[in-house]
Design an enzyme around this catalytic site. Structure first.
Site, mmCIF file in Angstrom:
data_model
loop_
_atom_site.group_PDB
_atom_site.id
_atom_site.type_symbol
_atom_site.label_atom_id
_atom_site.label_comp_id
_atom_site.label_asym_id
_atom_site.label_seq_id
_atom_site.Cartn_x
_atom_site.Cartn_y
_atom_site.Cartn_z
ATOM 1 N N GLU A 1 -3.762 7.494 -4.806
ATOM 2 C CA GLU A 1 -3.861 6.837 -6.107
ATOM 3 C C GLU A 1 -5.068 7.394 -6.835
ATOM 4 O O GLU A 1 -6.148 7.435 -6.225
ATOM 5 C CB GLU A 1 -4.023 5.323 -5.932
ATOM 6 C CG GLU A 1 -2.725 4.665 -5.555
ATOM 7 C CD GLU A 1 -2.856 3.170 -5.342
ATOM 8 O OE1 GLU A 1 -3.943 2.605 -5.624
ATOM 9 O OE2 GLU A 1 -1.896 2.564 -4.889
ATOM 10 N N ARG B 1 0.855 -1.182 0.000
ATOM 11 C CA ARG B 1 0.000 0.000 0.000
ATOM 12 C C ARG B 1 0.889 1.229 0.000
ATOM 13 O O ARG B 1 1.941 1.253 0.670
ATOM 14 C CB ARG B 1 -0.904 0.022 1.249
ATOM 15 C CG ARG B 1 -2.061 -0.959 1.213
ATOM 16 C CD ARG B 1 -3.125 -0.550 0.181
ATOM 17 N NE ARG B 1 -4.258 -1.455 0.127
ATOM 18 C CZ ARG B 1 -4.393 -2.487 -0.707
ATOM 19 N NH1 ARG B 1 -3.424 -2.769 -1.569
ATOM 20 N NH2 ARG B 1 -5.472 -3.230 -0.708
ATOM 21 N N HIS C 1 -1.032 0.374 -9.844
ATOM 22 C CA HIS C 1 -1.658 -0.608 -8.949
ATOM 23 C C HIS C 1 -2.214 -1.807 -9.737
ATOM 24 O O HIS C 1 -3.426 -2.051 -9.751
ATOM 25 C CB HIS C 1 -2.758 0.043 -8.098
ATOM 26 C CG HIS C 1 -3.032 -0.729 -6.834
ATOM 27 N ND1 HIS C 1 -3.454 -0.149 -5.666
ATOM 28 C CD2 HIS C 1 -2.943 -2.061 -6.565
ATOM 29 C CE1 HIS C 1 -3.606 -1.067 -4.737
ATOM 30 N NE2 HIS C 1 -3.304 -2.250 -5.269
HETATM 31 C C1 DGY Z 1 -5.630 -5.894 -3.052
HETATM 32 O O1 DGY Z 1 -6.483 -6.707 -3.398
HETATM 33 O O2 DGY Z 1 -5.620 -5.426 -1.919
HETATM 34 C C2 DGY Z 1 -4.613 -5.547 -4.080
HETATM 35 O O3 DGY Z 1 -3.860 -4.471 -3.734
HETATM 36 C C3 DGY Z 1 -5.267 -5.349 -5.438
HETATM 37 O O4 DGY Z 1 -4.282 -5.411 -6.421
#
Ligand code: DGY
Length: 305
Positions: A253, A224, A272
Site C-alpha cells: 500500500e 489486510r 484503505h
Molecule cells: C486498522 O486499524 O487496522 C485498520 O485497518 C485501519 O483502517
C-alpha cells in the site's frame, strides 16, 4: 516529562492531552509517512511513539530507540510492529480495537454492494456520457439479498459484517482457524476477509482457494492485503474464474499505478479507508493517547496489542 514522536497529524484534539500531561510532542506534519531512516532518527530520543499502520517498527528501529517505553499504534491491527522484539525490550504496545469495528464493517458491506451491483462502473458510464438509454440487458449484477456470504475471520469486524448481512437475509457461514475454508468457499456467493495477517493467514486466499470459489462469486477484502495472493487474484479475474473483487487493502500500500492487478477486470480498489469516518478516527486517536499516557506512566496500557 517524556518525548513523544507522532508519525502523522491526527484528526481532533487528542494529542493536546499528551501536551497537557507535560509531554513534549513532536508531530510529523507531512501527509506521506516518514522514510524508515527519518522514523528511526526522530524516534531515537523518544520514550513514546504513536505510529500508523504504514510505519514499520522493526528491530533496527527498536535498537536505535534505547529509551522507548510505549508504542501506540493508530490501528486495530499490529502487523506493522515486531511485537516480540518490543516485548523483549519491555516496550508496551497498544492498539485501537472496537471503535473502528462498525466503520470497517460498513465499508465491507458498501464494497460488497458496490461490486455486486456494479455501482462504480455504472456511475462512470453516466458521468462520461456513455449511458444512452435504459437497457433491458445492461448492468446486470448479482443478488445480495438471500445470497451466501462466507466471512473469513470470526472476530469483532467479521461479526459486525454478519449483523449487516442478516438485514439482507443472507446465509452467513463464518470460517475460523479450525474450519474447512475451501469447503465454505465452494458455497460462497460473496467472501469477506476479516482475519488478522499472520504467517499462518498470509495468502490464505491463494490460487487453490480462488479455484474453490464459484465463477460467479465476489471477493471483498477490508482486512489486510497480504491475506490475498494478488497474482492469483489477477489471473482468476482475467480468466473470469471469479466475478469480481472489491479491495480496501492491498499489498503493498499504496499499490503502484502500474501494478498488473489494476488492469484486471471487475476490480474495485479503494485506499484503505475502512476506519475513515470522523467518529472512528477521533475515537482511535483518543484510545492511542490513552495507551501512550498509561505506558509512559508505567501503567499497563488499557488496550494492549
Ligand atoms: C486498522 O486499524 O487496522 C485498520 O485497518 C485501519 O483502517
Amino acid at each position: 516529562m517524556a518525548h513523544v514522536f507522532v508519525t502523522r497529524a491526527l484528526a481532533g484534539d487528542a494529542l493536546d492531552r499528551l501536551a497537557a500531561a507535560g509531554h513534549d510532542v513532536d508531530v510529523w506534519e507531512d501527509n506521506l509517512p516518514p522514510h524508515p531512516t527519518e522514523l528511526r532518527e526522530r524516534t531515537a530520543n523518544a520514550q513514546g511513539l504513536l505510529t500508523m499502520l504504514s510505519d514499520r517498527v522493526d528491530q533496527q528501529l527498536l535498537d536505535a530507540a534505547t529509551g522507548l517505553r510505549a508504542i501506540a499504534n493508530y490501528a486495530v491491527g499490529s502487523d506493522n510492529i515486531d511485537l516480540e522484539a518490543a516485548a523483549r525490550r519491555d516496550i508496551q504496545v497498544g492498539v485501537t480495537p472496537d471503535v473502528l469495528t462498525d466503520a470497517t464493517a460498513d465499508l465491507a458491506f458498501a464494497l460488497l454492494l458496490a461490486a455486486a451491483r456494479r455501482i462504480v462502473e455504472a456511475n462512470a458510464a453516466v458521468q462520461s456520457g456513455r449511458w444512452r438509454t435504459w437497457e433491458a440487458r445492461g448492468w446486470l449484477g448479482a443478488d445480495v439479498h438471500g445470497a451466501t456470504l462466507v466471512i473469513v475471520g470470526p472476530g469483532r469486524i467479521g461479526r459486525a459484517v454478519a449483523d449487516r448481512a442478516a438485514g439482507f437475509a443472507m446465509n452467513v457461514i463464518t470460517v475460523g482457524r479450525d474450519d474447512d475454508l475451501h469447503q465454505a468457499l465452494q458455497q460462497a456467493d460473496f467472501v469477506s476477509l476479516h482475519a488478522p495477517l499472520t504467517p499462518q493467514t498470509r495468502h490464505v486466499i491463494d490460487a487453490a482457494a480462488l479455484a474453490a470459489m464459484k465463477p460467479t462469486a465476489i471477493l471483498v477484502n477490508t482486512g489486510r492485503g497480504g491475506l490475498v495472493d494478488q497474482g492469483a487474484l489477477r489471473s482468476a479475474l482475467e480468466d473470469h474464474r471469479l466475478a469480481g473483487a472489491a479491495l480496501d487493502v492491498t499489498d503493498p500500500e499504496p499499490l503502484p499505478a502500474d501494478d498488473p492487478l489494476l488492469t484486471a477486470p471487475n476490480l474495485l480498489v479503494v485506499p484503505h479507508i475502512g476506519s475513515a469516518t470522523t467518529t472512528a478516527r477521533s475515537r482511535m486517536a483518543a484510545m492511542a493517547v490513552d495507551n501512550l499516557l498509561a505506558g509512559l506512566d508505567g501503567r499497563p496500557m488499557p488496550h494492549p496489542a
